[in-house]
Design a protein around this motif. Structure first.
Motif, PDB file in Angstrom:
ATOM      1  N   ARG A  49       3.581  28.811  -9.643  1.00 25.14           N
ATOM      2  CA  ARG A  49       3.269  27.677 -10.532  1.00 25.14           C
ATOM      3  C   ARG A  49       3.553  26.338  -9.859  1.00 25.14           C
ATOM      4  O   ARG A  49       4.145  25.446 -10.453  1.00 25.14           O
ATOM      5  CB  ARG A  49       4.049  27.814 -11.835  1.00 25.14           C
ATOM      6  CG  ARG A  49       3.537  28.954 -12.719  1.00 25.14           C
ATOM      7  CD  ARG A  49       4.559  29.509 -13.658  1.00 25.14           C
ATOM      8  NE  ARG A  49       5.169  28.478 -14.503  1.00 25.14           N
ATOM      9  CZ  ARG A  49       6.253  28.697 -15.250  1.00 25.14           C
ATOM     10  NH1 ARG A  49       6.859  29.872 -15.207  1.00 25.14           N
ATOM     11  NH2 ARG A  49       6.736  27.735 -16.010  1.00 25.14           N
ATOM     12  N   THR A  50       3.129  26.204  -8.616  1.00 23.91           N
ATOM     13  CA  THR A  50       3.291  24.944  -7.908  1.00 23.91           C
ATOM     14  C   THR A  50       2.017  24.114  -7.978  1.00 23.91           C
ATOM     15  O   THR A  50       0.913  24.666  -7.999  1.00 23.91           O
ATOM     16  CB  THR A  50       3.673  25.168  -6.435  1.00 23.91           C
ATOM     17  OG1 THR A  50       2.724  26.044  -5.831  1.00 23.91           O
ATOM     18  CG2 THR A  50       5.066  25.740  -6.302  1.00 23.91           C
ATOM     19  N   HIS A  62       5.197  20.131  -6.729  1.00 18.01           N
ATOM     20  CA  HIS A  62       5.953  20.265  -7.973  1.00 18.01           C
ATOM     21  C   HIS A  62       5.958  21.712  -8.432  1.00 18.01           C
ATOM     22  O   HIS A  62       4.954  22.420  -8.321  1.00 18.01           O
ATOM     23  CB  HIS A  62       5.351  19.383  -9.061  1.00 18.01           C
ATOM     24  CG  HIS A  62       6.134  19.372 -10.334  1.00 18.01           C
ATOM     25  ND1 HIS A  62       5.942  20.305 -11.333  1.00 18.01           N
ATOM     26  CD2 HIS A  62       7.138  18.557 -10.758  1.00 18.01           C
ATOM     27  CE1 HIS A  62       6.780  20.054 -12.326  1.00 18.01           C
ATOM     28  NE2 HIS A  62       7.512  19.002 -12.000  1.00 18.01           N
ATOM     29  N   SER A  63       7.089  22.144  -8.958  1.00 16.76           N
ATOM     30  CA  SER A  63       7.231  23.509  -9.452  1.00 16.76           C
ATOM     31  C   SER A  63       7.306  23.521 -10.972  1.00 16.76           C
ATOM     32  O   SER A  63       8.161  22.842 -11.568  1.00 16.76           O
ATOM     33  CB  SER A  63       8.507  24.155  -8.884  1.00 16.76           C
ATOM     34  OG  SER A  63       8.787  25.379  -9.555  1.00 16.76           O
ATOM     35  N   GLY A  64       6.442  24.300 -11.600  1.00 17.71           N
ATOM     36  CA  GLY A  64       6.519  24.485 -13.036  1.00 17.71           C
ATOM     37  C   GLY A  64       7.638  25.417 -13.437  1.00 17.71           C
ATOM     38  O   GLY A  64       7.993  25.490 -14.620  1.00 17.71           O
ATOM     39  N   VAL A  65       8.225  26.131 -12.475  1.00 18.38           N
ATOM     40  CA  VAL A  65       9.368  27.005 -12.753  1.00 18.38           C
ATOM     41  C   VAL A  65      10.644  26.180 -12.863  1.00 18.38           C
ATOM     42  O   VAL A  65      11.420  26.318 -13.809  1.00 18.38           O
ATOM     43  CB  VAL A  65       9.518  28.078 -11.652  1.00 18.38           C
ATOM     44  CG1 VAL A  65      10.764  28.918 -11.898  1.00 18.38           C
ATOM     45  CG2 VAL A  65       8.277  28.964 -11.607  1.00 18.38           C
ATOM     46  N   THR A  66      10.878  25.302 -11.900  1.00 18.04           N
ATOM     47  CA  THR A  66      12.096  24.486 -11.899  1.00 18.04           C
ATOM     48  C   THR A  66      11.915  23.174 -12.654  1.00 18.04           C
ATOM     49  O   THR A  66      12.884  22.514 -12.994  1.00 18.04           O
ATOM     50  CB  THR A  66      12.520  24.150 -10.458  1.00 18.04           C
ATOM     51  OG1 THR A  66      11.540  23.295  -9.846  1.00 18.04           O
ATOM     52  CG2 THR A  66      12.671  25.418  -9.627  1.00 18.04           C
ATOM     53  N   ARG A  67      10.646  22.784 -12.887  1.00 15.81           N
ATOM     54  CA  ARG A  67      10.294  21.501 -13.507  1.00 15.81           C
ATOM     55  C   ARG A  67      10.807  20.316 -12.680  1.00 15.81           C
ATOM     56  O   ARG A  67      11.193  19.277 -13.210  1.00 15.81           O
ATOM     57  CB  ARG A  67      10.794  21.420 -14.951  1.00 15.81           C
ATOM     58  CG  ARG A  67      10.226  22.519 -15.831  1.00 15.81           C
ATOM     59  CD  ARG A  67      10.368  22.221 -17.288  1.00 15.81           C
ATOM     60  NE  ARG A  67       9.883  23.341 -18.084  1.00 15.81           N
ATOM     61  CZ  ARG A  67       9.457  23.255 -19.333  1.00 15.81           C
ATOM     62  NH1 ARG A  67       9.424  22.079 -19.928  1.00 15.81           N
ATOM     63  NH2 ARG A  67       9.044  24.324 -19.980  1.00 15.81           N
ATOM     64  N   LEU A  99       0.581  16.726 -14.794  1.00 16.38           N
ATOM     65  CA  LEU A  99       1.153  18.066 -14.885  1.00 16.38           C
ATOM     66  C   LEU A  99       1.055  18.589 -16.315  1.00 16.38           C
ATOM     67  O   LEU A  99       1.113  17.809 -17.269  1.00 16.38           O
ATOM     68  CB  LEU A  99       2.623  18.036 -14.456  1.00 16.38           C
ATOM     69  CG  LEU A  99       2.897  17.656 -13.003  1.00 16.38           C
ATOM     70  CD1 LEU A  99       4.387  17.431 -12.784  1.00 16.38           C
ATOM     71  CD2 LEU A  99       2.375  18.729 -12.054  1.00 16.38           C
ATOM     72  N   ALA A 102       3.972  21.871 -20.533  1.00 12.26           N
ATOM     73  CA  ALA A 102       4.933  22.969 -20.546  1.00 12.26           C
ATOM     74  C   ALA A 102       5.633  23.169 -19.214  1.00 12.26           C
ATOM     75  O   ALA A 102       6.552  23.984 -19.120  1.00 12.26           O
ATOM     76  CB  ALA A 102       4.225  24.269 -20.948  1.00 12.26           C
ATOM     77  N   GLU A 103       5.213  22.440 -18.170  1.00  8.83           N
ATOM     78  CA  GLU A 103       5.790  22.676 -16.842  1.00  8.83           C
ATOM     79  C   GLU A 103       6.409  21.428 -16.231  1.00  8.83           C
ATOM     80  O   GLU A 103       6.842  21.468 -15.077  1.00  8.83           O
ATOM     81  CB  GLU A 103       4.715  23.224 -15.902  1.00  8.83           C
ATOM     82  CG  GLU A 103       4.192  24.587 -16.344  1.00  8.83           C
ATOM     83  CD  GLU A 103       3.287  25.225 -15.303  1.00  8.83           C
ATOM     84  OE1 GLU A 103       3.001  24.583 -14.271  1.00  8.83           O
ATOM     85  OE2 GLU A 103       2.862  26.375 -15.523  1.00  8.83           O
ATOM     86  N   ARG A 104       6.481  20.336 -16.980  1.00 12.30           N
ATOM     87  CA  ARG A 104       7.007  19.105 -16.410  1.00 12.30           C
ATOM     88  C   ARG A 104       8.247  18.640 -17.160  1.00 12.30           C
ATOM     89  O   ARG A 104       8.468  18.998 -18.323  1.00 12.30           O
ATOM     90  CB  ARG A 104       5.943  18.009 -16.439  1.00 12.30           C
ATOM     91  CG  ARG A 104       5.675  17.449 -17.820  1.00 12.30           C
ATOM     92  CD  ARG A 104       4.492  16.493 -17.802  1.00 12.30           C
ATOM     93  NE  ARG A 104       4.393  15.703 -19.013  1.00 12.30           N
ATOM     94  CZ  ARG A 104       3.252  15.357 -19.580  1.00 12.30           C
ATOM     95  NH1 ARG A 104       2.104  15.752 -19.048  1.00 12.30           N
ATOM     96  NH2 ARG A 104       3.243  14.606 -20.672  1.00 12.30           N
TER      97      ARG A 104
END
Length: 296
Positions: A49-50, A62-67, A99, A102-104
């Protein structure tokens, strides 16, 4: 509110080198990357999810996992550093609308979190007002220990700018590491890095190396080679480098030297004209930003 979450398998996955996955960012802004090649993620979970994002003077993944961003990339030159020193800082943190919601991260996530909103690509590197405004996107921000952000890390950033001025040009990649058997998070599920790094490459000399610092108030740091950084971070920040340049760390400026130099630098006391100009600039940028968002 600060939440400590047990995420052993996730964090273990972040530091295991199990997959080579080049970022799509190299397709959009290659001038910001050494050799035109974006950093390579060497971990499957880290790559999930980058989203690569290009800005005027830097790029992030940017990573949607780590936000959070996983890294930022810049090409600092003597001219860009000189220009950046003429740009007055104007904090204007904002959410990154490119972004998914839900991921930012949101501005609310950092309220009373106990952490600073720490830049990866520093505002102090930005050569124009518009580039500086972009650097306050939360896509370029991570939860950073306040003592680190305002002390050692600020000194590392200033030392990097001075080195770029002396040498003429540097490629810089700044990023985060999540390690250990647990990871903290603030509101909204924004994960807190355990370490931060700043990697430097001098294309003229072929030298490279990286600062590595814990995200705490210890002021501990060490210099590492690009190969060592790849093993610890799961990110190959300069994939185009030859083996010799990757194997040993260049002599990096001592951050304490930058701090000592700042103690003797004449300080400019802002006048009411400075304040008025800053507030007018802030109001104009906010108006334009809101106008563009309403249109698009």
């Amino acid at each position: 509110m600060l939440v400590r979450s047990r995420r052993g398998p996730f964090v273990a996955g972040l530091v295991l080198v199990v997959l080579t996955a080049p970022s799509r960012a190299q397709e959009t802004c290659p001038a910001l990357f050494a050799g035109g090649l974006a950093p390579v993620l060497t971990n499957a979970k880290l790559a999930a999810r980058t989203v690569p994002l290009c800005f005027e003077a830097f790029a992030v993944l940017h990573s949607g996992v780590t936000r959070t961003p996983l890294y930022s990339a810049e090409h600092l030159t003597r001219a860009s550093v000189a220009n950046a020193r003429t740009v007055a800082r104007d904090d204007a943190f904002h959410e990154e609308t490119r972004l998914p919601d839900a991921e930012r991260a949101s501005l609310e996530d950092y309220v009373r979190s106990g952490f600073d909103r720490g830049h990866l690509a520093p505002a102090g590197d930005m050569p124009t007002l518009s580039a500086q405004a972009e650097s306050f996107s939360l896509a370029n921000i991570v939860p950073q220990n306040r003592v680190l952000n305002r002390g050692l890390w600020a000194d590392i950033e200033e030392g990097t700018r001075r080195l770029a001025s002396r040498r003429g040009a540097l490629f810089v990649v700044t990023g985060v590491i999540f390690s250990g058997d647990s990871v903290q998070q603030i509101k909204g599920g924004v994960l807190v890095p355990t370490q931060l790094f700043k990697a430097l490459y001098d294309p003229a000399s072929g030298e490279a190396g990286a600062y590595l610092a814990r995200n705490d108030d210890s002021r501990d740091w060490r210099a590492v080679s690009i190969d060592d950084l790849t093993r610890e971070a799961g990110i190959d920040v300069f994939p185009s480098l030859p083996a010799a340049a990757r194997a040993s760390a260049m002599a990096l400026p001592d951050p304490r030297a930058a701090a000592r130099a700042d103690e003797h630098r004449p300080r400019h006391e802002p006048s009411w004209q400075d304040w008025l100009s800053r507030e007018l600039n802030r109001a104009v940028r906010k108006f334009l930003r809101d106008l563009l968002r309403s249109i698009f």
